[in-house]
Design a protein around this motif. Structure first.
Motif, mmCIF file in Angstrom:
data_model
loop_
_atom_site.group_PDB
_atom_site.id
_atom_site.type_symbol
_atom_site.label_atom_id
_atom_site.label_comp_id
_atom_site.label_asym_id
_atom_site.label_seq_id
_atom_site.Cartn_x
_atom_site.Cartn_y
_atom_site.Cartn_z
ATOM 1 N N MET A 34 39.958 1.763 29.421
ATOM 2 C CA MET A 34 40.741 2.826 30.028
ATOM 3 C C MET A 34 41.290 2.412 31.395
ATOM 4 O O MET A 34 41.062 1.316 31.879
ATOM 5 C CB MET A 34 39.900 4.101 30.119
ATOM 6 N N TYR A 35 42.001 3.316 32.011
ATOM 7 C CA TYR A 35 42.821 3.045 33.187
ATOM 8 C C TYR A 35 41.988 2.574 34.385
ATOM 9 O O TYR A 35 40.991 3.185 34.748
ATOM 10 C CB TYR A 35 43.613 4.301 33.550
ATOM 11 N N GLY A 36 42.437 1.469 34.970
ATOM 12 C CA GLY A 36 41.784 0.934 36.161
ATOM 13 C C GLY A 36 40.539 0.117 35.902
ATOM 14 O O GLY A 36 39.958 -0.436 36.842
ATOM 15 N N ALA A 37 40.098 0.008 34.649
ATOM 16 C CA ALA A 37 38.894 -0.778 34.347
ATOM 17 C C ALA A 37 39.186 -2.269 34.498
ATOM 18 O O ALA A 37 40.308 -2.729 34.265
ATOM 19 C CB ALA A 37 38.400 -0.481 32.940
ATOM 20 N N VAL A 38 38.166 -3.034 34.890
ATOM 21 C CA VAL A 38 38.287 -4.483 35.064
ATOM 22 C C VAL A 38 37.214 -5.162 34.226
ATOM 23 O O VAL A 38 36.019 -4.871 34.378
ATOM 24 C CB VAL A 38 38.124 -4.900 36.542
ATOM 25 N N ILE A 39 37.635 -6.069 33.341
ATOM 26 C CA ILE A 39 36.692 -6.877 32.557
ATOM 27 C C ILE A 39 37.020 -8.328 32.881
ATOM 28 O O ILE A 39 38.039 -8.857 32.450
ATOM 29 C CB ILE A 39 36.824 -6.599 31.055
ATOM 30 N N ARG A 40 36.145 -8.958 33.652
ATOM 31 C CA ARG A 40 36.465 -10.262 34.237
ATOM 32 C C ARG A 40 35.603 -11.352 33.614
ATOM 33 O O ARG A 40 34.455 -11.556 33.971
ATOM 34 C CB ARG A 40 36.264 -10.213 35.756
#
Length: 241
Positions: free
Chosen positions: A69-75
């Motif tokens: 969803m919006y603004g999530a970060v998966i690094r």
């Protein structure tokens, strides 16, 4: 004269408000970004949804019918991250794995031909709330992580484990199957009921149907959505005649 100036100013203001401003000259955000000259690419199933303001970077696998969803970060720049099927990662959550010192990066693994095991694993049918931080942990599936919770390196959530909002799970903590934990540091609150277990699966299906409407509205290039909306209005006008 004064009234004419006011009228012209009002018309000019309405004309500005009727059209969106052109794209700015800021950075060109990419929701899905490869690394190392495009050799380390995220793999996202076609029926998964990645919001346009999310960031999925590097060595990341996202499976069927999941949603970022919006603004999530998966690094995934230091280790592999894997997201199961029918799982939702909530707004502004951050998922990371790996450490700079003594850790083989995805590019190292590719160059040596080694297979990577996911250091951060989020299983099937998981609901990760908004503002959650997950780092190098394992969620075995059918889990709920409440808003603004955190799970540290080496921690494990068994199947059907639930974290209440604001829970902090420390390094290496193992939460057994079918238990609800809360607090900081996290402690057992109660057991999960059979109804809650059933609702997890049913809720996952409902969440996916909701994100499908978001995916329909998202057009990845520039202001293409304006043309889409104009065509829809034209079609509606023709149909009404």
């Amino acid at each position: 004269m004064r009234r004419a100036l006011v009228r012209r100013a009002a018309q000019h203001f309405r004309s500005l408000c009727s059209k969106p401003a052109p794209p700015g000259e800021g950075p060109n955000h990419r929701a899905i970004m490869s690394l190392d000259a495009d050799t380390i690419r995220p793999y996202v199933q076609p029926n998964a949804f990645v919001a346009p303001s999310a960031s999925v970077i590097g060595s990341v696998v996202i499976n069927d019918k999941s949603a970022i969803m919006y603004g999530a970060v998966i690094r995934g720049d230091l280790a592999l991250i894997q997201i199961g099927a029918l799982t939702v990662i909530g707004e502004n959550s951050v998922l990371t794995a790996g450490a700079v010192d003594g850790m083989m990066t995805p590019s190292d693994a590719v160059s040596t031909g080694l297979a990577l095991e996911p250091e951060l694993w989020v299983g099937d049918y998981c609901l990760i709330g908004a503002g959650v931080t997950l780092k190098g942990c394992h969620l075995m599936g059918d889990n709920i992580v409440g808003h603004c919770s955190s799970v540290a390196e080496g921690a494990t959530l068994g199947r059907y484990a639930i974290l209440e909002p604001g829970t902090s799970v420390g390094e290496g903590v193992s939460i057994p199957e079918g238990e609800v934990w809360g607090g900081s540091p996290a402690q057992k609150v109660r057991d999960v009921t059979d109804d809650e277990k059933l609702q997890m699966r049913q809720g996952a299906e409902r969440r996916y149907s909701t994100t499908a409407s978001h995916a329909y509205e998202f057009l990845p290039v520039g202001f293409g959505y304006l043309e889409k909306e104009a065509l829809e209005k034209t079609d509606a006008a023709v149909a009404s005649k």
